[in-house]
Design a protein around this motif. Structure first.
Motif, mmCIF file in Angstrom:
data_model
loop_
_atom_site.group_PDB
_atom_site.id
_atom_site.type_symbol
_atom_site.label_atom_id
_atom_site.label_comp_id
_atom_site.label_asym_id
_atom_site.label_seq_id
_atom_site.Cartn_x
_atom_site.Cartn_y
_atom_site.Cartn_z
ATOM 1 N N GLY A 371 0.818 -1.210 0.000
ATOM 2 C CA GLY A 371 0.000 0.000 0.000
ATOM 3 C C GLY A 371 0.846 1.253 0.000
ATOM 4 O O GLY A 371 0.485 2.268 -0.618
ATOM 5 N N SER A 372 1.968 1.222 0.691
ATOM 6 C CA SER A 372 2.849 2.394 0.747
ATOM 7 C C SER A 372 3.540 2.636 -0.586
ATOM 8 O O SER A 372 3.649 3.776 -1.045
ATOM 9 N N LEU A 373 4.015 1.560 -1.226
ATOM 10 C CA LEU A 373 4.825 1.705 -2.436
ATOM 11 C C LEU A 373 4.004 1.968 -3.694
ATOM 12 O O LEU A 373 4.434 2.676 -4.589
ATOM 13 N N PHE A 374 2.824 1.350 -3.780
ATOM 14 C CA PHE A 374 2.071 1.397 -5.040
ATOM 15 C C PHE A 374 0.798 2.244 -4.966
ATOM 16 O O PHE A 374 -0.034 2.162 -5.866
ATOM 17 N N LEU A 375 0.636 3.032 -3.917
ATOM 18 C CA LEU A 375 -0.599 3.794 -3.787
ATOM 19 C C LEU A 375 -0.872 4.742 -4.960
ATOM 20 O O LEU A 375 -1.999 4.820 -5.447
ATOM 21 N N PRO A 376 0.116 5.522 -5.433
ATOM 22 C CA PRO A 376 -0.182 6.416 -6.563
ATOM 23 C C PRO A 376 -0.748 5.665 -7.774
ATOM 24 O O PRO A 376 -1.658 6.143 -8.449
ATOM 25 N N LEU A 377 -0.202 4.455 -8.056
ATOM 26 C CA LEU A 377 -0.711 3.666 -9.179
ATOM 27 C C LEU A 377 -2.129 3.197 -8.909
ATOM 28 O O LEU A 377 -3.003 3.240 -9.784
ATOM 29 N N MET A 378 -2.395 2.753 -7.669
ATOM 30 C CA MET A 378 -3.739 2.280 -7.311
ATOM 31 C C MET A 378 -4.763 3.401 -7.472
ATOM 32 O O MET A 378 -5.884 3.193 -7.900
ATOM 33 N N ALA A 379 -4.366 4.618 -7.090
ATOM 34 C CA ALA A 379 -5.291 5.750 -7.176
ATOM 35 C C ALA A 379 -5.719 6.019 -8.616
ATOM 36 O O ALA A 379 -6.821 6.462 -8.880
ATOM 37 N N ARG A 380 -4.838 5.705 -9.582
ATOM 38 C CA ARG A 380 -5.199 5.886 -10.997
ATOM 39 C C ARG A 380 -6.085 4.751 -11.498
ATOM 40 O O ARG A 380 -7.049 4.964 -12.229
ATOM 41 N N VAL A 381 -5.767 3.527 -11.075
ATOM 42 C CA VAL A 381 -6.513 2.359 -11.552
ATOM 43 C C VAL A 381 -7.987 2.441 -11.169
ATOM 44 O O VAL A 381 -8.874 2.078 -11.933
ATOM 45 N N MET A 382 -8.258 2.960 -9.971
ATOM 46 C CA MET A 382 -9.644 2.923 -9.501
ATOM 47 C C MET A 382 -10.539 3.893 -10.265
ATOM 48 O O MET A 382 -11.747 3.879 -10.090
ATOM 49 N N ARG A 383 -9.958 4.744 -11.117
ATOM 50 C CA ARG A 383 -10.771 5.659 -11.920
ATOM 51 C C ARG A 383 -11.123 5.070 -13.280
ATOM 52 O O ARG A 383 -11.603 5.763 -14.160
ATOM 53 N N LEU A 384 -10.869 3.766 -13.488
ATOM 54 C CA LEU A 384 -11.245 3.110 -14.740
ATOM 55 C C LEU A 384 -12.752 3.154 -14.923
ATOM 56 O O LEU A 384 -13.512 3.015 -13.963
ATOM 57 N N PRO A 385 -13.238 3.293 -16.172
ATOM 58 C CA PRO A 385 -14.690 3.288 -16.402
ATOM 59 C C PRO A 385 -15.306 1.950 -16.023
ATOM 60 O O PRO A 385 -14.665 0.900 -16.119
ATOM 61 N N ASP A 386 -16.585 1.973 -15.628
ATOM 62 C CA ASP A 386 -17.288 0.743 -15.241
ATOM 63 C C ASP A 386 -17.302 -0.279 -16.375
ATOM 64 O O ASP A 386 -17.216 -1.485 -16.138
ATOM 65 N N ALA A 387 -17.444 0.201 -17.612
ATOM 66 C CA ALA A 387 -17.536 -0.724 -18.753
ATOM 67 C C ALA A 387 -16.254 -1.542 -18.891
ATOM 68 O O ALA A 387 -16.301 -2.748 -19.175
ATOM 69 N N VAL A 388 -15.110 -0.907 -18.686
ATOM 70 C CA VAL A 388 -13.827 -1.626 -18.772
ATOM 71 C C VAL A 388 -13.734 -2.677 -17.680
ATOM 72 O O VAL A 388 -13.317 -3.820 -17.909
ATOM 73 N N ILE A 389 -14.135 -2.291 -16.476
ATOM 74 C CA ILE A 389 -14.091 -3.236 -15.351
ATOM 75 C C ILE A 389 -15.025 -4.411 -15.611
ATOM 76 O O ILE A 389 -14.679 -5.576 -15.360
ATOM 77 N N ALA A 390 -16.220 -4.122 -16.151
ATOM 78 C CA ALA A 390 -17.205 -5.191 -16.398
ATOM 79 C C ALA A 390 -16.684 -6.193 -17.424
ATOM 80 O O ALA A 390 -16.838 -7.413 -17.252
ATOM 81 N N VAL A 391 -16.057 -5.699 -18.478
ATOM 82 C CA VAL A 391 -15.500 -6.601 -19.499
ATOM 83 C C VAL A 391 -14.397 -7.465 -18.897
ATOM 84 O O VAL A 391 -14.310 -8.676 -19.165
ATOM 85 N N GLY A 392 -13.559 -6.870 -18.071
ATOM 86 C CA GLY A 392 -12.506 -7.633 -17.404
ATOM 87 C C GLY A 392 -13.072 -8.726 -16.508
ATOM 88 O O GLY A 392 -12.577 -9.856 -16.493
ATOM 89 N N ILE A 393 -14.120 -8.383 -15.768
ATOM 90 C CA ILE A 393 -14.748 -9.380 -14.883
ATOM 91 C C ILE A 393 -15.298 -10.549 -15.700
ATOM 92 O O ILE A 393 -15.107 -11.724 -15.358
ATOM 93 N N MET A 394 -15.995 -10.241 -16.803
ATOM 94 C CA MET A 394 -16.584 -11.309 -17.615
ATOM 95 C C MET A 394 -15.503 -12.209 -18.211
ATOM 96 O O MET A 394 -15.656 -13.437 -18.261
ATOM 97 N N ALA A 395 -14.407 -11.610 -18.655
ATOM 98 C CA ALA A 395 -13.325 -12.413 -19.237
ATOM 99 C C ALA A 395 -12.741 -13.372 -18.202
ATOM 100 O O ALA A 395 -12.561 -14.569 -18.460
ATOM 101 N N PHE A 396 -12.463 -12.853 -17.011
ATOM 102 C CA PHE A 396 -11.909 -13.711 -15.952
ATOM 103 C C PHE A 396 -12.933 -14.744 -15.490
ATOM 104 O O PHE A 396 -12.572 -15.875 -15.135
ATOM 105 N N ALA A 397 -14.219 -14.374 -15.500
ATOM 106 C CA ALA A 397 -15.257 -15.311 -15.056
ATOM 107 C C ALA A 397 -15.340 -16.511 -16.001
ATOM 108 O O ALA A 397 -15.406 -17.664 -15.569
#
Length: 505
Positions: A371-397
């Motif tokens: 959490g200390s080392l990668f927080l700036p990267l995490m803060a960017r990832v969480m702003r991904l659009p819902d549609a991108v996240i949904a497609v990723g979930i379906m692919a992994f599912a």
């Protein structure tokens, strides 16, 4: 001693460190993405842990579980949108502090409190699991049946406000658990001639469908309007000495509350965070600061929701009863490796048990480093659009469902459960009781029938066995408590309306 040394050897091996770090990074990202959480993260991850050993598999899942509880606070602080339900209490003071230009400070409190809570919850697991497991070895079939019923009674807390809907979902899960080979007679039941169902409804396919696919469908359908995001640059996350002095009491009280509530079936971080925040506010010298960016308003709930991880693993290891949807998924992972959680696990796989006990503590420390080392990267990832996240979930599912047994049948079944889960969410039926009932169905049925066989059909065995009687009474209390609270709330509301009418007259 051999088990302890073997478990430490696995944890501190290159593979052990790699899965802990991977789990921590995945957990923080999944927890930070609004709408996801540890349950969905684990349901997507399980199929990919099949080729790992049981110890590495559990370390990966515990690390993800622990870090996802913390990750939820990142979006709660920066977006005012809790990534997980357990971070809801954090959003109040966290977002308020971030709007004052103290986003780094708020996240540093969240990360430190989560680590403290996780470590103390892990220590409680280390101290409590083995004594309880030794006691549980004395249970007979009637006692185990009652323990299973006690676990099922937690649907009252997982029902989301409607006990009737929760019980209906639990009944659906129990019906699914009857599919497959009869545990006593050894004959197929409700398989409709399909060999794919001889081992029962594939638990992981149902799990991925009900949790992950349904969430992806919901994300595609809805467009959530969130609060304005904080644009501050997120950098260091180390707490100052002054903040330590100000918040250590809230961290400690939150950890104790989270551990105790985590042990209770059905009560997890969702409730513990609010109880811990209320307790901290009641004892704070400046309660008026709560809601306006109080440091203790972040420390207490964050310590509590991470402490529930260790607490929730106590009944899982000692009794074999999952107390939350996330631990129910972990039961599925153990079953996938040919293991059954419970007191016998301490004798059958001691290195695995110690890996879980020590791994829970170490995972919290790895979470702090990641959490200390990668927080700036995490803060960017969480702003991904819902549609991108949904497609990723379906692919992994889809990949995960096929990887279970290399059968397209499991993929179709997973998609079917996804539609069922989506409709359940639309109709406000809780999904968690279905999974809980599927996990506990075999335990309840097999021990119920074994107890009757051993007593030659005498049903009084369930009340003459003292352990069975105690857990059946606890089950009744667990089911009736929400009804009693609802009646009390209605009476209080009626008295308030009556007083208001008298005042108007």
């Amino acid at each position: 001693m051999d088990g302890i040394l073997q478990s430490l050897g696995v944890i501190f091996s290159l593979s052990g460190v790699a899965v802990l770090v991977t789990g921590a990074l995945l957990g923080i990202v999944i927890g930070a993405l609004p709408g996801l959480g540890p349950s969905i993260g684990l349901s997507l991850l399980i199929p990919f842990t099949y080729n790992l050993g049981p110890e590495l598999s559990m370390l990966l899942m515990i690390s993800l579980y622990t870090s996802a509880e913390y990750g939820g606070s990142i979006s709660a602080i920066l977006l005012s949108t809790p990534g997980t339900a357990a971070a809801a209490a954090t959003a109040i003071d966290g977002y308020s502090m971030a709007r004052q230009g103290k986003a780094n400070e708020a996240i540093s409190i969240s990360l430190t409190a989560s680590t403290v809570g996780g470590v103390l919850g892990g220590l409680a697991l280390l101290l409590l699991a083995m004594p309880l497991a030794s006691l549980a070895l004395k249970f007979g079939p009637a006692g185990y049946f009652a323990v299973g019923v006690f676990g099922l009674s937690s649907v009252a807390a997982l029902s989301g406000g409607s006990l009737v809907k929760g019980l209906a979902c639990a009944a659906f899960g129990l019906a699914l658990a009857t599919v497959g080979i009869d545990p006593i007679a050894g004959t197929p039941r409700f398989t409709f001639g399909l060999f794919q169902l001889y081992e029962g409804v594939p638990f992981l396919a149902a799990l991925i469908g009900l949790f992950a696919v349904s969430e992806a469908l919901t994300m595609v359908e809805s467009r959530v309007v969130s609060a304005p995001s904080i644009k501050d640059k997120v950098g260091h996350v180390f707490m100052s000495a002054a903040l330590w002095k100000e918040t250590w009491r809230s961290m400690l009280s939150g950890s104790v509350i989270g551990t105790l509530l985590g042990i209770l079936p059905g009560v997890g971080g969702n409730i513990a965070c609010w109880v811990a925040r209320d307790y901290a506010r009641a004892r704070d010298r400046h309660p008026e600061e709560f809601g306006n960016g109080s440091a203790n308003g972040i420390a207490a709930p964050e310590a509590a929701n991470n402490a529930t991880v260790g607490g929730a693993l106590v009944p899982l290891l000692a009794l074999g009863v999952p107390g939350s949807p996330t631990t129910a998924i972990m039961v599925g992972a153990l079953i996938m490796h040919g293991l059954h959680p419970g007191p016998q696990l301490f004798n059958e796989a001691p290195s695995l048990v110690y890996a879980i006990l020590f791994g829970t503590i170490i995972a919290s420390l790895v979470q702090y480093a990641a959490g200390s080392l990668f927080l700036p990267l995490m803060a960017r990832v969480m702003r991904l659009p819902d549609a991108v996240i949904a497609v990723g979930i379906m692919a992994f599912a889809v990949l995960g469902a096929f990887a279970i047994r290399n059968l397209m049948f499991d993929v179709y079944l997973m998609l079917g459960f996804g539609v069922v889960g989506y409709l359940m969410k639309k109709l406000r039926f809780p999904v968690a009781p279905v999974i809980l009932a599927m996990v506990l169905g075999y335990l309840v049925e097999s021990n119920y029938r074994t107890a009757l066989v051993s007593s030659q059909g005498d049903y009084t065995i369930f009340v003459t066995d003292p352990i069975s009687l105690i857990f059946l009474i606890l089950s009744l209390v667990s089911l009736l408590t929400p009804l009693w609270r609802r009646i009390q709330a209605r009476r209080a509301s009626a008295r308030t309306e009556e007083t208001a009418d008298c005042t108007v007259r």
